[in-house]
Scaffold this motif. Structure first.
Motif, PDB file in Angstrom:
ATOM      1  N   LEU A 130       0.852  -1.197   0.000  1.00  0.00           N
ATOM      2  CA  LEU A 130       0.000   0.000   0.000  1.00  0.00           C
ATOM      3  C   LEU A 130       0.880   1.237   0.000  1.00  0.00           C
ATOM      4  O   LEU A 130       0.551   2.269  -0.577  1.00  0.00           O
ATOM      5  CB  LEU A 130      -0.876   0.037   1.263  1.00  0.00           C
ATOM      6  N   VAL A 131       2.024   1.105   0.686  1.00  0.00           N
ATOM      7  CA  VAL A 131       2.954   2.226   0.821  1.00  0.00           C
ATOM      8  C   VAL A 131       3.812   2.364  -0.433  1.00  0.00           C
ATOM      9  O   VAL A 131       4.061   3.459  -0.917  1.00  0.00           O
ATOM     10  CB  VAL A 131       3.891   1.999   2.039  1.00  0.00           C
ATOM     11  N   ASP A 132       4.273   1.226  -0.952  1.00  0.00           N
ATOM     12  CA  ASP A 132       5.187   1.249  -2.086  1.00  0.00           C
ATOM     13  C   ASP A 132       4.909   0.068  -3.017  1.00  0.00           C
ATOM     14  O   ASP A 132       5.387  -1.041  -2.779  1.00  0.00           O
ATOM     15  CB  ASP A 132       6.634   1.201  -1.586  1.00  0.00           C
ATOM     16  N   PRO A 133       4.157   0.277  -4.102  1.00  0.00           N
ATOM     17  CA  PRO A 133       3.827  -0.821  -5.001  1.00  0.00           C
ATOM     18  C   PRO A 133       5.028  -1.303  -5.828  1.00  0.00           C
ATOM     19  O   PRO A 133       4.909  -2.293  -6.549  1.00  0.00           O
ATOM     20  CB  PRO A 133       2.752  -0.231  -5.917  1.00  0.00           C
ATOM     21  N   ARG A 134       6.151  -0.607  -5.713  1.00  0.00           N
ATOM     22  CA  ARG A 134       7.308  -0.984  -6.539  1.00  0.00           C
ATOM     23  C   ARG A 134       8.407  -1.726  -5.773  1.00  0.00           C
ATOM     24  O   ARG A 134       9.538  -1.782  -6.225  1.00  0.00           O
ATOM     25  CB  ARG A 134       7.897   0.257  -7.210  1.00  0.00           C
ATOM     26  N   ILE A 135       8.073  -2.285  -4.626  1.00  0.00           N
ATOM     27  CA  ILE A 135       9.057  -3.016  -3.824  1.00  0.00           C
ATOM     28  C   ILE A 135       9.682  -4.141  -4.662  1.00  0.00           C
ATOM     29  O   ILE A 135       8.977  -4.886  -5.336  1.00  0.00           O
ATOM     30  CB  ILE A 135       8.381  -3.616  -2.565  1.00  0.00           C
ATOM     31  N   GLU A 136      11.023  -4.215  -4.618  1.00  0.00           N
ATOM     32  CA  GLU A 136      11.704  -5.252  -5.408  1.00  0.00           C
ATOM     33  C   GLU A 136      12.084  -6.445  -4.542  1.00  0.00           C
ATOM     34  O   GLU A 136      12.569  -6.290  -3.436  1.00  0.00           O
ATOM     35  CB  GLU A 136      12.954  -4.649  -6.064  1.00  0.00           C
ATOM     36  N   PHE A 137      11.877  -7.635  -5.082  1.00  0.00           N
ATOM     37  CA  PHE A 137      12.196  -8.884  -4.374  1.00  0.00           C
ATOM     38  C   PHE A 137      13.668  -9.235  -4.576  1.00  0.00           C
ATOM     39  O   PHE A 137      14.250  -8.785  -5.561  1.00  0.00           O
ATOM     40  CB  PHE A 137      11.318 -10.017  -4.915  1.00  0.00           C
ATOM     41  N   PRO A 138      14.264 -10.088  -3.737  1.00  0.00           N
ATOM     42  CA  PRO A 138      13.686 -10.666  -2.526  1.00  0.00           C
ATOM     43  C   PRO A 138      13.717  -9.684  -1.355  1.00  0.00           C
ATOM     44  O   PRO A 138      14.587  -8.834  -1.283  1.00  0.00           O
ATOM     45  CB  PRO A 138      14.608 -11.853  -2.241  1.00  0.00           C
ATOM     46  N   VAL A 139      12.735  -9.852  -0.465  1.00  0.00           N
ATOM     47  CA  VAL A 139      12.719  -9.029   0.741  1.00  0.00           C
ATOM     48  C   VAL A 139      12.640  -9.940   1.962  1.00  0.00           C
ATOM     49  O   VAL A 139      12.204 -11.087   1.857  1.00  0.00           O
ATOM     50  CB  VAL A 139      11.512  -8.059   0.776  1.00  0.00           C
ATOM     51  N   VAL A 140      13.079  -9.406   3.079  1.00  0.00           N
ATOM     52  CA  VAL A 140      12.850 -10.091   4.346  1.00  0.00           C
ATOM     53  C   VAL A 140      11.815  -9.273   5.097  1.00  0.00           C
ATOM     54  O   VAL A 140      11.906  -8.049   5.173  1.00  0.00           O
ATOM     55  CB  VAL A 140      14.168 -10.229   5.152  1.00  0.00           C
ATOM     56  N   CYS A 141      10.766  -9.953   5.592  1.00  0.00           N
ATOM     57  CA  CYS A 141       9.696  -9.249   6.303  1.00  0.00           C
ATOM     58  C   CYS A 141       9.547  -9.818   7.713  1.00  0.00           C
ATOM     59  O   CYS A 141       9.341 -11.012   7.885  1.00  0.00           O
ATOM     60  CB  CYS A 141       8.378  -9.384   5.535  1.00  0.00           C
ATOM     61  N   LEU A 142       9.652  -8.939   8.682  1.00  0.00           N
ATOM     62  CA  LEU A 142       9.402  -9.322  10.073  1.00  0.00           C
ATOM     63  C   LEU A 142       7.910  -9.125  10.345  1.00  0.00           C
ATOM     64  O   LEU A 142       7.402  -8.012  10.266  1.00  0.00           O
ATOM     65  CB  LEU A 142      10.220  -8.448  11.031  1.00  0.00           C
ATOM     66  N   VAL A 143       7.209 -10.235  10.622  1.00  0.00           N
ATOM     67  CA  VAL A 143       5.784 -10.166  10.941  1.00  0.00           C
ATOM     68  C   VAL A 143       5.619 -10.324  12.450  1.00  0.00           C
ATOM     69  O   VAL A 143       5.958 -11.367  13.016  1.00  0.00           O
ATOM     70  CB  VAL A 143       4.992 -11.277  10.215  1.00  0.00           C
ATOM     71  N   VAL A 144       5.146  -9.278  13.079  1.00  0.00           N
ATOM     72  CA  VAL A 144       4.992  -9.291  14.532  1.00  0.00           C
ATOM     73  C   VAL A 144       3.584  -8.825  14.907  1.00  0.00           C
ATOM     74  O   VAL A 144       3.253  -7.656  14.748  1.00  0.00           O
ATOM     75  CB  VAL A 144       6.054  -8.385  15.219  1.00  0.00           C
ATOM     76  N   SER A 145       2.770  -9.773  15.391  1.00  0.00           N
ATOM     77  CA  SER A 145       1.406  -9.409  15.757  1.00  0.00           C
ATOM     78  C   SER A 145       1.064 -10.037  17.086  1.00  0.00           C
ATOM     79  O   SER A 145       1.941 -10.513  17.807  1.00  0.00           O
ATOM     80  CB  SER A 145       0.444  -9.863  14.660  1.00  0.00           C
ATOM     81  N   GLY A 146      -0.243 -10.050  17.416  1.00  0.00           N
ATOM     82  CA  GLY A 146      -0.673 -10.632  18.684  1.00  0.00           C
ATOM     83  C   GLY A 146      -0.468 -12.140  18.735  1.00  0.00           C
ATOM     84  O   GLY A 146      -0.255 -12.703  19.800  1.00  0.00           O
ATOM     85  N   GLY A 147      -0.531 -12.789  17.582  1.00  0.00           N
ATOM     86  CA  GLY A 147      -0.394 -14.248  17.569  1.00  0.00           C
ATOM     87  C   GLY A 147       0.800 -14.750  16.780  1.00  0.00           C
ATOM     88  O   GLY A 147       1.066 -15.949  16.747  1.00  0.00           O
ATOM     89  N   HIS A 148       1.510 -13.846  16.104  1.00  0.00           N
ATOM     90  CA  HIS A 148       2.586 -14.276  15.203  1.00  0.00           C
ATOM     91  C   HIS A 148       3.885 -13.506  15.421  1.00  0.00           C
ATOM     92  O   HIS A 148       3.855 -12.296  15.656  1.00  0.00           O
ATOM     93  CB  HIS A 148       2.172 -14.073  13.742  1.00  0.00           C
ATOM     94  N   THR A 149       4.986 -14.225  15.324  1.00  0.00           N
ATOM     95  CA  THR A 149       6.292 -13.579  15.220  1.00  0.00           C
ATOM     96  C   THR A 149       7.123 -14.444  14.296  1.00  0.00           C
ATOM     97  O   THR A 149       7.533 -15.543  14.655  1.00  0.00           O
ATOM     98  CB  THR A 149       6.963 -13.451  16.594  1.00  0.00           C
ATOM     99  N   GLU A 150       7.300 -13.985  13.068  1.00  0.00           N
ATOM    100  CA  GLU A 150       8.009 -14.765  12.060  1.00  0.00           C
ATOM    101  C   GLU A 150       8.858 -13.848  11.199  1.00  0.00           C
ATOM    102  O   GLU A 150       8.509 -12.684  10.984  1.00  0.00           O
ATOM    103  CB  GLU A 150       6.997 -15.476  11.135  1.00  0.00           C
ATOM    104  N   ILE A 151       9.982 -14.399  10.739  1.00  0.00           N
ATOM    105  CA  ILE A 151      10.764 -13.709   9.709  1.00  0.00           C
ATOM    106  C   ILE A 151      10.533 -14.474   8.413  1.00  0.00           C
ATOM    107  O   ILE A 151      10.820 -15.666   8.321  1.00  0.00           O
ATOM    108  CB  ILE A 151      12.272 -13.689  10.049  1.00  0.00           C
ATOM    109  N   PHE A 152       9.974 -13.776   7.427  1.00  0.00           N
ATOM    110  CA  PHE A 152       9.704 -14.380   6.120  1.00  0.00           C
ATOM    111  C   PHE A 152      10.744 -13.910   5.105  1.00  0.00           C
ATOM    112  O   PHE A 152      11.092 -12.721   5.075  1.00  0.00           O
ATOM    113  CB  PHE A 152       8.339 -13.938   5.578  1.00  0.00           C
ATOM    114  N   LEU A 153      11.176 -14.837   4.278  1.00  0.00           N
ATOM    115  CA  LEU A 153      11.901 -14.463   3.072  1.00  0.00           C
ATOM    116  C   LEU A 153      10.865 -14.506   1.957  1.00  0.00           C
ATOM    117  O   LEU A 153      10.222 -15.536   1.735  1.00  0.00           O
ATOM    118  CB  LEU A 153      13.040 -15.456   2.805  1.00  0.00           C
ATOM    119  N   VAL A 154      10.652 -13.376   1.292  1.00  0.00           N
ATOM    120  CA  VAL A 154       9.650 -13.296   0.222  1.00  0.00           C
ATOM    121  C   VAL A 154      10.401 -13.088  -1.091  1.00  0.00           C
ATOM    122  O   VAL A 154      11.056 -12.063  -1.282  1.00  0.00           O
ATOM    123  CB  VAL A 154       8.641 -12.148   0.463  1.00  0.00           C
TER     124      VAL A 154
END
Ligand code: KG4
Ligand code: ZN
Length: 343
Positions: A130-154
């Motif tokens: 939503l912020v940047d539609p031009r993000i280039e892969f590969p990316v690492v995304c840290l997902v941190v929520s109430g039920g999740h904590t994961e590092i994703f390689l996308v």
């Protein structure tokens, strides 16, 4: 596809009801947010110190139609302007998800437009598009929520690999459970952030552990922190520690390991960018520390603004857009699942 000013556009209406937010968004072409309505139940659940699933479902039912109407009206759109429906159908509280999924099916059926079910965690990741539609892969995304904590390689759209995860509590739980021990009301994470920031809390006031789980591990463990906070609260030596110093010390213990492991994971996997996602990604200290660490490592970073980090339908709509672009459609048989791993 709708026609608007001679250009082809895709207006998607998205619905999110997986936990305690009833949310509807209208997003044009994946990133142009025309409306994003979030009816939070936080006040309702504050009375019980957490979300009671049955109460959440009933509240979604009461809010759903009004939130859809508001989503359309703020976007200046009518039902006929909507080209597709995206809905969070997994994972989440079953009764809560069912309200959103039923509404989505009814709309798709009545308007004769495509329906696509979206994975809630995938949507958190897509809040970055939503912020940047031009993000280039590969990316690492840290997902941190109430039920999740994961590092994703996308590596590409829809191509996820988990390279690190929590072995016990999620980062959001670590915030919320520590908050409870400190007497900070629900939702604890938000208030800890606010107290530490606005009252300039001392991050070193209370000594708390960091679970690193070995030099090579990208996994997390936050259950020891909770015990350490409980012990520190009971320790008379800490009787004079100010609330903002408690908040800053707990926050720093969580943020330290999140930053350290994400940067190492990004470097080790040749990521071109670091992304943050999930409710805890709204944390101001995490943003500040991750940005500094990314700068030092020469890595660009993207994080959604706080309103798109916590649960919202704009992120569902954005993820739905990329699924629809890839030709995915669901039928009216679309299932609702309480748990499903993204990778
Ligand atoms: O993604 P989310 O809205 O819902 C889930 O899918 O779980 O995340 C909620 C979590 C809660 O644990 C909440 O305390 C935490 O995100 N959170 C924060 C902040 N805002 C929300 N934690 C720390 N600092 C914040 N500013
Ligand atoms: Zn969420």
């Amino acid at each position: 596809m709708g026609e608007c000013g001679g250009e082809h556009t895709m207006n998607i209406l998205g619905i999110e009801t997986s936990c305690d937010e009833t949310s509807v968004a209208v997003v044009r072409d994946g990133s142009d947010v025309r409306s994003s309505i979030i009816a939070s139940q936080a006040d309702l659940h504050a009375k019980t110190g957490g979300v009671v699933p049955e109460v959440a479902s009933r509240q979604h039912l009461e809010q759903m139609n009004a939130v859809i109407a508001e989503g359309l009206s703020v976007a200046g759109a009518a039902f006929q302007d909507i080209d597709a429906i995206a809905v969070a159908n997994r994972p989440g509280l079953l009764g809560a998800l069912l309200v959103g999924v039923s509404a989505a099916k009814a709309l798709a059926y009545a308007l004769r437009i495509p329906l696509v079910g979206v994975h809630h965690i995938e949507a958190h990741i897509y809040a970055n598009w939503l912020v940047d539609p031009r993000i280039e892969f590969p990316v690492v995304c840290l997902v941190v929520s109430g039920g999740h904590t994961e590092i994703f390689l996308v590596r590409g759209h829809g191509d996820y690999q988990i390279i690190g995860r929590t072995r016990d509590d999620a980062a959001g739980e670590a915030f919320d459970k520590s908050a409870r021990l400190l007497g900070v009301p629900y939702p604890g994470g938000v208030l800890i952030d606010k107290m530490a920031r606005e009252l300039h809390g001392n991050t070193q006031a209370v000594k708390l552990p960091r679970a690193r789980l070995g030099a090579d591990s990208f996994d997390f463990s936050f259950s020891g922190l909770k015990t350490a906070v409980a012990n520190a609260v009971a320790d008379p030596a800490n009787a004079d520690v100010a609330p903002q110093d408690w908040a800053a010390s707990v926050q720093e213990a969580i943020v330290d390991v999140l930053v350290e492991k994400t940067i190492r994971a990004a470097t080790a996997n040749g990521a071109r960018r670091v992304l943050l996602a999930g409710g805890v990604a709204a944390n101001s200290r995490l943003n500040e520390r991750m940005q500094a660490a990314c700068n030092a490592a020469g890595l660009p970073m993207t994080a959604p603004p706080p309103v798109y980090c916590t649960d919202n339908a704009a992120m569902i709509t954005c993820a739905g857009y990329y699924h629809l672009l890839a030709g995915r459609r669901d039928t009216l048989e679309l299932d609702t699942l309480s748990s499903e791993r993204l990778a």
